[in-house]
Write a protein that holds these residues in place. Structure first.
Motif, PDB file in Angstrom:
ATOM      1  N   ARG A 115      10.813 -29.019 -32.499  1.00 47.53           N
ATOM      2  CA  ARG A 115      10.717 -27.547 -31.941  1.00 47.53           C
ATOM      3  C   ARG A 115      11.525 -27.111 -33.448  1.00 47.53           C
ATOM      4  N   GLN A 116      10.477 -26.023 -33.959  1.00 48.74           N
ATOM      5  CA  GLN A 116      10.856 -25.455 -35.513  1.00 48.74           C
ATOM      6  C   GLN A 116       9.943 -24.225 -35.532  1.00 48.74           C
ATOM      7  N   THR A 117      10.427 -23.568 -36.422  1.00 53.69           N
ATOM      8  CA  THR A 117       9.739 -21.943 -36.613  1.00 53.69           C
ATOM      9  C   THR A 117       7.776 -22.438 -37.721  1.00 53.69           C
ATOM     10  N   ARG A 124       5.210 -20.702 -39.606  1.00 58.54           N
ATOM     11  CA  ARG A 124       4.294 -19.250 -40.202  1.00 58.54           C
ATOM     12  C   ARG A 124       3.717 -18.497 -40.292  1.00 58.54           C
ATOM     13  N   ARG A 132       3.328  -8.627 -46.265  1.00 63.44           N
ATOM     14  CA  ARG A 132       4.445  -9.294 -45.187  1.00 63.44           C
ATOM     15  C   ARG A 132       3.495  -8.797 -43.479  1.00 63.44           C
ATOM     16  N   TYR A 192       2.499 -13.280 -38.280  1.00 67.19           N
ATOM     17  CA  TYR A 192       1.786 -15.112 -39.440  1.00 67.19           C
ATOM     18  C   TYR A 192       0.420 -14.989 -38.935  1.00 67.19           C
ATOM     19  N   CYS A 216       6.482 -19.251 -33.217  1.00 67.32           N
ATOM     20  CA  CYS A 216       7.788 -18.371 -33.683  1.00 67.32           C
ATOM     21  C   CYS A 216       8.450 -17.530 -32.819  1.00 67.32           C
ATOM     22  N   PHE A 217       9.719 -17.465 -32.852  1.00 64.47           N
ATOM     23  CA  PHE A 217      10.591 -16.557 -32.115  1.00 64.47           C
ATOM     24  C   PHE A 217      10.642 -15.177 -32.958  1.00 64.47           C
ATOM     25  N   VAL A 218       9.816 -14.277 -32.707  1.00 69.38           N
ATOM     26  CA  VAL A 218      10.129 -13.193 -33.383  1.00 69.38           C
ATOM     27  C   VAL A 218      10.977 -11.514 -32.462  1.00 69.38           C
ATOM     28  N   MET A 219      11.812 -10.998 -33.560  1.00 71.41           N
ATOM     29  CA  MET A 219      12.981 -10.566 -32.918  1.00 71.41           C
ATOM     30  C   MET A 219      12.502  -8.409 -33.924  1.00 71.41           C
ATOM     31  N   GLY A 220      11.825  -9.365 -35.590  1.00 68.76           N
ATOM     32  CA  GLY A 220      11.677  -8.005 -36.421  1.00 68.76           C
ATOM     33  C   GLY A 220      10.642  -7.510 -36.013  1.00 68.76           C
ATOM     34  N   ARG A 225      11.837 -33.465 -36.239  1.00 63.49           N
ATOM     35  CA  ARG A 225      13.246 -32.736 -37.592  1.00 63.49           C
ATOM     36  C   ARG A 225      14.442 -33.442 -37.573  1.00 63.49           C
ATOM     37  N   LYS A 233      24.729 -28.553 -37.316  1.00 62.65           N
ATOM     38  CA  LYS A 233      23.939 -27.435 -37.808  1.00 62.65           C
ATOM     39  C   LYS A 233      24.999 -25.961 -37.343  1.00 62.65           C
TER      40      LYS A 233
HETATM   41  C1  FMN Z   1      16.873 -14.128 -31.908  1.00 66.64           C
HETATM   42  C2  FMN Z   1      15.585 -14.701 -32.414  1.00 66.64           C
HETATM   43  C3  FMN Z   1      14.855 -13.658 -33.713  1.00 66.64           C
HETATM   44  C4  FMN Z   1      14.196 -14.429 -34.787  1.00 66.64           C
HETATM   45  N1  FMN Z   1      13.371 -13.166 -35.487  1.00 66.64           N
HETATM   46  C5  FMN Z   1      12.247 -13.536 -36.254  1.00 66.64           C
HETATM   47  C6  FMN Z   1      11.734 -13.050 -36.921  1.00 66.64           C
HETATM   48  O1  FMN Z   1      11.205 -11.731 -36.861  1.00 66.64           O
HETATM   49  N2  FMN Z   1      10.658 -13.133 -37.630  1.00 66.64           N
HETATM   50  C7  FMN Z   1      10.688 -14.299 -38.433  1.00 66.64           C
HETATM   51  O2  FMN Z   1      10.015 -15.168 -38.791  1.00 66.64           O
HETATM   52  N3  FMN Z   1      11.811 -15.205 -37.147  1.00 66.64           N
HETATM   53  C8  FMN Z   1      12.558 -15.259 -36.818  1.00 66.64           C
HETATM   54  N4  FMN Z   1      13.696 -15.933 -36.722  1.00 66.64           N
HETATM   55  C9  FMN Z   1      12.846 -17.465 -36.624  1.00 66.64           C
HETATM   56  C10 FMN Z   1      14.347 -17.570 -37.238  1.00 66.64           C
HETATM   57  O3  FMN Z   1      14.191 -17.703 -38.326  1.00 66.64           O
HETATM   58  C11 FMN Z   1      14.850 -19.840 -36.900  1.00 66.64           C
HETATM   59  O4  FMN Z   1      14.820 -19.957 -35.776  1.00 66.64           O
HETATM   60  C12 FMN Z   1      16.093 -19.900 -38.000  1.00 66.64           C
HETATM   61  O5  FMN Z   1      15.463 -19.743 -39.278  1.00 66.64           O
HETATM   62  C13 FMN Z   1      15.665 -21.303 -37.538  1.00 66.64           C
HETATM   63  O6  FMN Z   1      14.431 -22.063 -38.302  1.00 66.64           O
HETATM   64  P1  FMN Z   1      13.683 -23.472 -37.442  1.00 66.64           P
HETATM   65  O7  FMN Z   1      13.661 -22.253 -35.968  1.00 66.64           O
HETATM   66  O8  FMN Z   1      12.854 -24.089 -38.035  1.00 66.64           O
HETATM   67  O9  FMN Z   1      15.604 -24.175 -36.329  1.00 66.64           O
HETATM   68  C14 FMN Z   1      14.219 -16.043 -34.612  1.00 66.64           C
HETATM   69  C15 FMN Z   1      15.205 -16.487 -34.346  1.00 66.64           C
HETATM   70  C16 FMN Z   1      15.395 -15.523 -33.259  1.00 66.64           C
HETATM   71  C17 FMN Z   1      16.556 -17.527 -32.386  1.00 66.64           C
END
Ligand code: FMN
Length: 175
Positions: free
Chosen positions: A10-12, A14, A73, A77, A118-122, A162, A168
């Motif tokens: 699991r990883q983000t 973009r 941006r 993504y 990708c988890f997005v909250m923004g 990973r 961490k």
């Molecule tokens: C609550 C939460 C909100 C997040 N919001 C965003 C976001 O809006 N945009 C984004 O690009 N990544 C977002 N992320 C992803 C994190 O930046 C990412 O999980 C973190 O840098 C760790 O990297 P990994 O997921 O590859 O382990 C969010 C993650 C979490 C848990």
């Protein structure tokens, strides 16, 4: 995929390829979301919307650029699916925690399907989804407010396994 492998893969992501997700892929992620732990077991207080329509995704991205003023941006993504978890009581910590649990389950399921996510909250918090015309396009039911989101799609290349670590996040074990 073995559970430990899913967790460590699991990883983000973009950056995504243009291909759309199949109905089956989306349904597997929705099933994963359905099985999340939910505060007080009140499943009826949550709603998951999946937007796959390219024109609506483009309208959301374009509105996000207008709302934030950041035209370079794309907060989605270029992903082919945007999952939005909405809650009836968005201000409650239990609602945010439950929505996050739903998203994390879907994020792990996407990984198990070798999809990027990708988890997005923004984009959930910056007012984009409240902007004129957007909410209607998303079909979020009356009485629900978006609280957490995730994008998913085909990554460029592969997701990498990973390193496994206990370092961490700081921790202590009390014996
Ligand atoms: C609550 C939460 C909100 C997040 N919001 C965003 C976001 O809006 N945009 C984004 O690009 N990544 C977002 N992320 C992803 C994190 O930046 C990412 O999980 C973190 O840098 C760790 O990297 P990994 O997921 O590859 O382990 C969010 C993650 C979490 C848990």
């Amino acid at each position: 995929m073995d559970f430990m492998k899913v967790m460590h893969t699991r990883q983000t992501t973009r950056s995504f390829q243009k291909f759309g997700l199949s109905q089956g892929q989306v349904e597997l992620m929705l099933q994963a979301g359905q099985n999340a732990p939910i505060s007080r077991g009140r499943f009826e207080d949550y709603h998951i919307t999946v937007i796959k329509n390219p024109e609506i995704l483009a309208a959301i991205t374009s509105m996000a650029k207008e709302v934030t003023g950041n035209t370079d941006r794309d907060p989605l993504y270029g992903a082919s699916a945007f999952f939005v978890v909405s809650a009836k009581e968005p201000a409650k910590p239990g609602s945010i925690a439950s929505a996050a649990a739903i998203v994390e389950n879907m994020h792990l399921q996407a990984t198990a399907e070798l999809l990027g996510s990708c988890f997005v909250m923004g984009i959930i918090m910056d007012g984009t989804l409240d902007a004129e015309g957007i909410r209607g396009k998303m079909g979020i039911p009356e009485g629900f407010t978006p609280v957490a989101g995730m994008v998913a799609g085909y990554p460029h290349g592969y997701l990498h396994d990973r390193p496994r670590t206990l370092d961490k996040i700081a921790n202590n074990i009390v014996e």
